[in-house]
Design a protein around this motif. Structure first.
Motif, PDB file in Angstrom:
ATOM      1  N   ARG A  42       0.839  -1.225   0.010  1.00  0.00           N
ATOM      2  CA  ARG A  42       0.146   0.129   0.017  1.00  0.00           C
ATOM      3  C   ARG A  42       0.918   1.430   0.108  1.00  0.00           C
ATOM      4  NH1 ARG A  42      -1.184   2.793   4.953  1.00  0.00           N
ATOM      5  NH2 ARG A  42      -3.415   2.827   4.234  1.00  0.00           N
ATOM      6  N   ARG A  43       0.373   2.463  -0.493  1.00  0.00           N
ATOM      7  CA  ARG A  43       1.098   3.618  -0.400  1.00  0.00           C
ATOM      8  C   ARG A  43       0.899   4.143   1.105  1.00  0.00           C
ATOM      9  NH1 ARG A  43      -0.711   7.282  -5.488  1.00  0.00           N
ATOM     10  NH2 ARG A  43       0.241   8.909  -4.310  1.00  0.00           N
ATOM     11  N   THR A  44       1.974   4.901   1.349  1.00  0.00           N
ATOM     12  CA  THR A  44       1.946   5.577   2.430  1.00  0.00           C
ATOM     13  C   THR A  44       2.679   6.779   2.411  1.00  0.00           C
ATOM     14  OG1 THR A  44       2.398   5.463   4.988  1.00  0.00           O
ATOM     15  CG2 THR A  44       4.151   4.539   3.411  1.00  0.00           C
ATOM     16  N   ASP A  45       2.314   7.687   3.250  1.00  0.00           N
ATOM     17  CA  ASP A  45       3.082   9.099   3.255  1.00  0.00           C
ATOM     18  C   ASP A  45       3.745   9.236   4.627  1.00  0.00           C
ATOM     19  OD1 ASP A  45       0.860   9.464   5.022  1.00  0.00           O
ATOM     20  OD2 ASP A  45       0.051  11.501   4.071  1.00  0.00           O
ATOM     21  N   ARG A  46       3.845   8.110   5.496  1.00  0.00           N
ATOM     22  CA  ARG A  46       4.317   8.013   6.825  1.00  0.00           C
ATOM     23  C   ARG A  46       5.777   7.208   6.728  1.00  0.00           C
ATOM     24  NH1 ARG A  46       1.081  11.181   9.751  1.00  0.00           N
ATOM     25  NH2 ARG A  46      -1.039  10.831   8.864  1.00  0.00           N
ATOM     26  N   GLN A  47       6.440   7.589   7.865  1.00  0.00           N
ATOM     27  CA  GLN A  47       7.660   6.981   8.153  1.00  0.00           C
ATOM     28  C   GLN A  47       7.342   5.616   8.225  1.00  0.00           C
ATOM     29  OE1 GLN A  47      10.517   8.531   7.218  1.00  0.00           O
ATOM     30  NE2 GLN A  47      10.094  10.335   7.222  1.00  0.00           N
ATOM     31  N   VAL A  48       8.341   4.701   8.321  1.00  0.00           N
ATOM     32  CA  VAL A  48       8.116   3.299   8.450  1.00  0.00           C
ATOM     33  C   VAL A  48       9.131   2.811   9.478  1.00  0.00           C
ATOM     34  CG1 VAL A  48       6.882   3.140   6.116  1.00  0.00           C
ATOM     35  CG2 VAL A  48       9.446   2.502   6.452  1.00  0.00           C
ATOM     36  N   ALA A  49       9.018   1.381   9.851  1.00  0.00           N
ATOM     37  CA  ALA A  49       9.750   0.477  10.750  1.00  0.00           C
ATOM     38  C   ALA A  49       9.854  -0.895  10.127  1.00  0.00           C
ATOM     39  CB  ALA A  49       9.374   0.508  12.316  1.00  0.00           C
ATOM     40  N   TYR A  50      10.905  -1.482  10.167  1.00  0.00           N
ATOM     41  CA  TYR A  50      11.218  -2.732   9.965  1.00  0.00           C
ATOM     42  C   TYR A  50      10.949  -3.619  11.106  1.00  0.00           C
ATOM     43  CZ  TYR A  50      13.410  -0.735   5.825  1.00  0.00           C
ATOM     44  OH  TYR A  50      13.818   0.342   4.725  1.00  0.00           O
ATOM     45  N   LEU A  51      10.243  -4.868  10.690  1.00  0.00           N
ATOM     46  CA  LEU A  51      10.208  -5.741  11.779  1.00  0.00           C
ATOM     47  C   LEU A  51      10.631  -7.191  11.390  1.00  0.00           C
ATOM     48  CD1 LEU A  51       6.312  -4.930  12.957  1.00  0.00           C
ATOM     49  CD2 LEU A  51       8.457  -4.341  14.074  1.00  0.00           C
ATOM     50  N   ASP A  52      11.322  -8.075  12.159  1.00  0.00           N
ATOM     51  CA  ASP A  52      11.762  -9.223  11.819  1.00  0.00           C
ATOM     52  C   ASP A  52      11.030 -10.231  12.495  1.00  0.00           C
ATOM     53  OD1 ASP A  52      12.533  -9.332  14.579  1.00  0.00           O
ATOM     54  OD2 ASP A  52      14.759  -9.819  13.922  1.00  0.00           O
ATOM     55  N   THR A  53       9.668  -9.968  13.228  1.00  0.00           N
ATOM     56  CA  THR A  53       8.713 -10.819  13.434  1.00  0.00           C
ATOM     57  C   THR A  53       7.457 -10.295  12.872  1.00  0.00           C
ATOM     58  OG1 THR A  53       8.204  -9.356  15.383  1.00  0.00           O
ATOM     59  CG2 THR A  53      10.015 -11.131  15.691  1.00  0.00           C
ATOM     60  N   PRO A  54       6.504 -11.330  12.735  1.00  0.00           N
ATOM     61  CA  PRO A  54       5.116 -11.044  12.267  1.00  0.00           C
ATOM     62  C   PRO A  54       4.431  -9.966  12.967  1.00  0.00           C
ATOM     63  CG  PRO A  54       4.957 -13.403  12.413  1.00  0.00           C
ATOM     64  CD  PRO A  54       6.363 -12.717  13.244  1.00  0.00           C
ATOM     65  N   PRO A  55       3.989  -8.944  11.935  1.00  0.00           N
ATOM     66  CA  PRO A  55       3.248  -7.590  12.843  1.00  0.00           C
ATOM     67  C   PRO A  55       1.891  -8.050  13.247  1.00  0.00           C
ATOM     68  CG  PRO A  55       2.867  -7.880  10.239  1.00  0.00           C
ATOM     69  CD  PRO A  55       3.765  -8.725  10.575  1.00  0.00           C
ATOM     70  N   GLY A  56       1.701  -7.067  14.263  1.00  0.00           N
ATOM     71  CA  GLY A  56       0.612  -6.981  15.329  1.00  0.00           C
ATOM     72  C   GLY A  56      -0.768  -6.809  14.581  1.00  0.00           C
ATOM     73  N   PRO A  57      -1.866  -6.890  15.064  1.00  0.00           N
ATOM     74  CA  PRO A  57      -3.004  -6.764  14.606  1.00  0.00           C
ATOM     75  C   PRO A  57      -3.038  -4.826  14.392  1.00  0.00           C
ATOM     76  CG  PRO A  57      -3.474  -7.409  16.690  1.00  0.00           C
ATOM     77  CD  PRO A  57      -2.058  -7.580  16.436  1.00  0.00           C
ATOM     78  N   GLU A  58      -2.481  -4.201  15.250  1.00  0.00           N
ATOM     79  CA  GLU A  58      -2.294  -2.777  15.229  1.00  0.00           C
ATOM     80  C   GLU A  58      -1.659  -2.146  14.192  1.00  0.00           C
ATOM     81  OE1 GLU A  58       1.053  -3.817  17.609  1.00  0.00           O
ATOM     82  OE2 GLU A  58      -0.870  -4.682  17.564  1.00  0.00           O
ATOM     83  N   ASP A  59      -0.523  -3.045  13.542  1.00  0.00           N
ATOM     84  CA  ASP A  59       0.230  -2.537  12.526  1.00  0.00           C
ATOM     85  C   ASP A  59      -0.209  -2.471  11.368  1.00  0.00           C
ATOM     86  OD1 ASP A  59       2.869  -2.394  14.277  1.00  0.00           O
ATOM     87  OD2 ASP A  59       2.584  -4.592  14.296  1.00  0.00           O
ATOM     88  N   VAL A  60       0.003  -1.464  10.453  1.00  0.00           N
ATOM     89  CA  VAL A  60      -0.423  -1.340   9.009  1.00  0.00           C
ATOM     90  C   VAL A  60       0.988  -1.640   8.193  1.00  0.00           C
ATOM     91  CG1 VAL A  60      -1.273   0.531   7.302  1.00  0.00           C
ATOM     92  CG2 VAL A  60      -1.922   0.350   9.605  1.00  0.00           C
ATOM     93  N   VAL A  61       0.817  -2.644   7.538  1.00  0.00           N
ATOM     94  CA  VAL A  61       1.664  -3.242   6.767  1.00  0.00           C
ATOM     95  C   VAL A  61       1.780  -2.537   5.400  1.00  0.00           C
ATOM     96  CG1 VAL A  61       2.813  -5.268   5.562  1.00  0.00           C
ATOM     97  CG2 VAL A  61       1.753  -5.521   7.641  1.00  0.00           C
ATOM     98  N   VAL A  62       3.041  -2.097   5.043  1.00  0.00           N
ATOM     99  CA  VAL A  62       3.100  -1.350   3.555  1.00  0.00           C
ATOM    100  C   VAL A  62       3.794  -2.124   2.602  1.00  0.00           C
ATOM    101  CG1 VAL A  62       4.494   0.829   2.682  1.00  0.00           C
ATOM    102  CG2 VAL A  62       3.606   0.935   5.036  1.00  0.00           C
ATOM    103  N   ALA A  63       4.869  -3.041   3.253  1.00  0.00           N
ATOM    104  CA  ALA A  63       5.565  -3.918   2.259  1.00  0.00           C
ATOM    105  C   ALA A  63       6.105  -5.227   2.955  1.00  0.00           C
ATOM    106  CB  ALA A  63       6.783  -3.193   1.611  1.00  0.00           C
ATOM    107  N   GLU A  64       6.469  -5.902   2.285  1.00  0.00           N
ATOM    108  CA  GLU A  64       7.137  -7.278   3.002  1.00  0.00           C
ATOM    109  C   GLU A  64       8.443  -7.656   1.913  1.00  0.00           C
ATOM    110  OE1 GLU A  64       5.888 -11.756   3.631  1.00  0.00           O
ATOM    111  OE2 GLU A  64       4.225 -10.095   3.686  1.00  0.00           O
ATOM    112  N   TRP A  65       9.640  -8.139   2.889  1.00  0.00           N
ATOM    113  CA  TRP A  65      10.767  -8.331   1.931  1.00  0.00           C
ATOM    114  C   TRP A  65      11.046  -9.627   2.436  1.00  0.00           C
ATOM    115  CZ3 TRP A  65      14.797  -5.967  -0.868  1.00  0.00           C
ATOM    116  CH2 TRP A  65      15.893  -6.506  -0.630  1.00  0.00           C
ATOM    117  N   SER A  66      11.674 -10.367   1.531  1.00  0.00           N
ATOM    118  CA  SER A  66      12.308 -11.879   1.863  1.00  0.00           C
ATOM    119  C   SER A  66      13.344 -12.013   0.999  1.00  0.00           C
ATOM    120  CB  SER A  66      11.289 -12.963   2.113  1.00  0.00           C
ATOM    121  OG  SER A  66      10.749 -13.305   0.614  1.00  0.00           O
ATOM    122  N   ASP A  67      14.556 -12.730   1.598  1.00  0.00           N
ATOM    123  CA  ASP A  67      15.584 -12.802   0.873  1.00  0.00           C
ATOM    124  C   ASP A  67      16.118 -14.401   1.532  1.00  0.00           C
ATOM    125  OD1 ASP A  67      17.113 -12.253   3.189  1.00  0.00           O
ATOM    126  OD2 ASP A  67      17.668 -10.514   2.415  1.00  0.00           O
TER     127      ASP A  67
END
Length: 185
Positions: A42-67
């Protein structure tokens, strides 16, 4: 782990550009990252954070990265993005050459990153071979790469998958990934 990040807009855009996020994730994961799968949700106009654990229900997911080394989730923070940096997409696009359903990307990009080139090249190709009307725009959705190509590259418009467009990415003639765009209205 939670890592708060700081981003700027590119040029006159009012949203976090996928290429800014990709470049930062590459810096975090290491330039040798491989077997990359980056999905922008999704588009966002907000700053973001990276999590290495699955996001919680309150988190708005912008993107997902795997390698090959694992997975990171990109979630919105409350803080808006306030700053912008110069970005001349037209200058970048002028470096590409289109023939039929393929766009060629040179190895040397002076001032632009490889992901800038891959995203701008496929968008430019789609605008030529599959133009949209009205307020609809081609929008980056996903990229899968065995590695980030650093040589001469090309993208061939491969197929439509429902509302999505797929491009096959080649480096020196060998397939190294796919890029996917959707439509924003």
């Amino acid at each position: 782990m939670r890592s708060d990040r700081h981003f700027t807009f590119k040029a006159k855009r009012d949203y976090l550009h996928s290429t800014s996020l990709f470049d930062d994730l590459m810096a975090v994961r290491g330039r040798s990252a491989h077997q990359i799968d980056f999905r922008f949700s999704r588009r966002t106009d907000r700053q973001v954070a990276y999590l290495d654990t699955p996001p919680g229900p309150e988190d708005v997911v912008v993107a997902e990265w795997s390698d090959a080394d694992g997975r990171l989730f990109v979630v919105e923070r409350k803080e808006p993005i306030h700053e912008a940096v110069a970005y001349d997409e037209a200058a970048l696009v002028s470096k590409f050459r289109i023939k039929d359903r393929t766009v060629d990307i040179p190895a040397k990009l002076d001032g632009f990153t490889r992901i800038d080139a891959l995203v701008a090249a496929f968008k430019h190709l789609l605008q030529q071979v599959s133009p949209l009307g009205g307020n609809r725009k081609h929008a980056f959705v996903r990229i899968r790469l065995t590695h980030v190509p650093d040589g001469v590259a090309s993208i061939t418009y491969a197929r439509d998958i429902g509302p999505f467009f797929q491009g096959d990415i080649r480096e020196n003639g060998e397939i190294v990934g796919q890029i996917f765009f959707g439509v924003w209205q």
